[in-house]
Structure formats: C-alpha cells, structure tokens
Motif scaffolding. Structure first.
Motif, PDB file in Angstrom:
ATOM      1  N   GLN A   1      77.765  26.331  92.377  1.00  0.00           N
ATOM      2  CA  GLN A   1      76.744  25.660  91.580  1.00  0.00           C
ATOM      3  C   GLN A   1      75.690  25.075  92.519  1.00  0.00           C
ATOM      4  N   THR A   2      74.543  24.689  91.958  1.00  0.00           N
ATOM      5  CA  THR A   2      73.454  24.104  92.739  1.00  0.00           C
ATOM      6  C   THR A   2      73.009  22.812  92.078  1.00  0.00           C
ATOM      7  N   VAL A   3      72.142  22.054  92.760  1.00  0.00           N
ATOM      8  CA  VAL A   3      71.634  20.830  92.157  1.00  0.00           C
ATOM      9  C   VAL A   3      70.684  21.140  90.996  1.00  0.00           C
ATOM     10  N   GLN A   4      70.195  22.366  90.914  1.00  0.00           N
ATOM     11  CA  GLN A   4      69.364  22.760  89.780  1.00  0.00           C
ATOM     12  C   GLN A   4      70.215  23.283  88.615  1.00  0.00           C
ATOM     13  N   GLN A   5      71.284  23.963  88.924  1.00  0.00           N
ATOM     14  CA  GLN A   5      72.170  24.556  87.911  1.00  0.00           C
ATOM     15  C   GLN A   5      73.594  24.075  88.160  1.00  0.00           C
ATOM     16  N   TRP A   6      73.998  23.034  87.434  1.00  0.00           N
ATOM     17  CA  TRP A   6      75.331  22.479  87.624  1.00  0.00           C
ATOM     18  C   TRP A   6      75.943  22.105  86.283  1.00  0.00           C
ATOM     19  N   THR A   7      77.258  22.095  86.260  1.00  0.00           N
ATOM     20  CA  THR A   7      77.991  21.587  85.095  1.00  0.00           C
ATOM     21  C   THR A   7      78.720  20.301  85.469  1.00  0.00           C
ATOM     22  N   GLU A   8      78.981  20.126  86.778  1.00  0.00           N
ATOM     23  CA  GLU A   8      79.601  18.910  87.296  1.00  0.00           C
ATOM     24  C   GLU A   8      78.885  18.525  88.587  1.00  0.00           C
ATOM     25  N   MET A   9      78.722  17.228  88.805  1.00  0.00           N
ATOM     26  CA  MET A   9      78.085  16.772  90.039  1.00  0.00           C
ATOM     27  C   MET A   9      78.667  15.429  90.451  1.00  0.00           C
ATOM     28  N   LEU A  10      78.816  15.263  91.752  1.00  0.00           N
ATOM     29  CA  LEU A  10      79.210  13.991  92.348  1.00  0.00           C
ATOM     30  C   LEU A  10      78.029  13.541  93.201  1.00  0.00           C
ATOM     31  N   THR A  11      77.526  12.339  92.936  1.00  0.00           N
ATOM     32  CA  THR A  11      76.367  11.813  93.652  1.00  0.00           C
ATOM     33  C   THR A  11      76.748  10.510  94.336  1.00  0.00           C
ATOM     34  N   VAL A  12      76.330  10.365  95.585  1.00  0.00           N
ATOM     35  CA  VAL A  12      76.582   9.157  96.366  1.00  0.00           C
ATOM     36  C   VAL A  12      75.220   8.639  96.829  1.00  0.00           C
ATOM     37  N   THR A  13      74.959   7.353  96.585  1.00  0.00           N
ATOM     38  CA  THR A  13      73.698   6.767  97.032  1.00  0.00           C
ATOM     39  C   THR A  13      73.947   5.454  97.764  1.00  0.00           C
ATOM     40  N   ALA A  14      73.073   5.192  98.716  1.00  0.00           N
ATOM     41  CA  ALA A  14      73.023   3.906  99.399  1.00  0.00           C
ATOM     42  C   ALA A  14      71.570   3.460  99.296  1.00  0.00           C
ATOM     43  N   SER A  15      71.346   2.297  98.703  1.00  0.00           N
ATOM     44  CA  SER A  15      69.979   1.810  98.483  1.00  0.00           C
ATOM     45  C   SER A  15      69.269   1.530  99.801  1.00  0.00           C
ATOM     46  N   ARG A  16      68.007   1.242  99.695  1.00  0.00           N
ATOM     47  CA  ARG A  16      67.245   0.823 100.877  1.00  0.00           C
ATOM     48  C   ARG A  16      67.855  -0.469 101.412  1.00  0.00           C
TER      49      ARG A  16
END
Length: 178
Positions: free
Chosen positions: A47-62
């Motif tokens: 899968q890709t970030v454009q075509q996904w059925t599941e995604m895990l996202t991790v962010t760290a703010s400024r």
C-alpha cells in the motif's frame, strides 16, 4: 494479535518515543518541517500513502509546543467533526505513563468526504517536556473487534522516555532503527 519482535524509537533530543514494531508494515513517508515538527507514516506492504486501507502515523510536534493531551487531541477532535458529517468521538483513557500525561481518543467518520470511505482512527497523545507526540492507527473500513483490541493493546505499549531523566526512565534495551 500483534507480534512484537522489536521496538522502534523516534528520537527528539533526549526524549524517545518507543513503540512496538509492526510486522508487515513499511515506512511509506517521513518528513521534517522547517519548524522541527516530524512525521512518519507506515502502511501495510503493497500500500502507499495515497492508496491505503490501514495506516500507522507517528508525529512529534515542533519544539516548544505545550498542550495537555486533552487540549491537543481535542483540537483534532473538533477538526474531525467539522470535516466529517456524522463524525463521532470517544475518549477512551487519560492518565499518566512513565511520568508523562497521555490520552487515548477514538474518532469515526461514516463517510470521509476526502476519500469517500468510512474511517476509524485511534489516537494516543503524549505530552513530552518540549514536544507533543501522537501515534495514530487508521482504517478506511469498519475494523473487526479483534483488530480494534490488537491496536488498542499496541497503543497501550507506546511510551515516551527520556535518556537523561530519572523521572522518565527508558527501558534497558537497544531499539531497532525505523
């Protein structure tokens, strides 16, 4: 049930966001903004970030962003409900882990206008000393109960530590590189 062969660490200064590795997921995107905010996106293999059925996202703010978990995730919640007709939210848990405040929020959208698909997302937000960290799991379909249980368990294993602070000790381990 998720198998956790190794831990991954996203590092920002002396703080480390530790999370279990997810077999079958690959890093599909990574970005560091000019203000220092960081983003990592993982999807199942194929899968890709454009075509996904599941995604895990991790962010760290400024650096320097100070907000409580309820304030930060509440901002996301308000945006979600504004962008998704019929969107709903449920605060699952709030408290402290390893000396850091955290909250766990579930958001659902019966039909995301951007994708034309339903979306179910769980957010774990952790207030660090100088940044705010979020790990989110999203589905573009209604997940089965066992999927929900596995991912909520996964999020419960996500933790923040600081290599230089006795108040937020890191476990004795050598995290794998993402």
């Amino acid at each position: 049930m998720l198998v956790v062969p190794a831990a991954l660490a996203q590092r920002t200064g002396t703080e480390q966001l530790l999370r279990p590795q997810v077999p079958g997921y690959v890093k599909a995107f990574e970005n560091t903004e000019a203000d220092g905010a960081r983003l990592w996106e993982y999807v199942p293999t194929g899968q890709t970030v454009q075509q996904w059925t599941e995604m895990l996202t991790v962010t760290a703010s400024r650096p320097g962003l100070q907000a409580t978990p309820h304030e930060f995730l509440g901002f996301i919640e308000r945006g979600w409900k504004g962008a998704c007709p019929g969107g709903e939210s449920r605060w699952i848990r709030e408290g402290e882990e390893n000396g850091y405040p955290f909250a766990l929020l579930m958001l659902t959208c019966p039909n995301n206008p951007a994708s034309g698909k339903p979306e179910y997302t769980w957010f774990k937000g952790i207030q660090g000393a100088d940044r705010f960290y979020v790990v989110q799991k999203a589905y573009r379909f209604a997940p089965e109960r066992e999927q929900v249980v596995s991912w909520v368990q996964y999020l419960s294993k996500v933790q923040l530590c600081d290599t230089q602070s006795a108040a937020h000790p890191c476990p004795q381990m050598s995290p794998a590189k993402p």
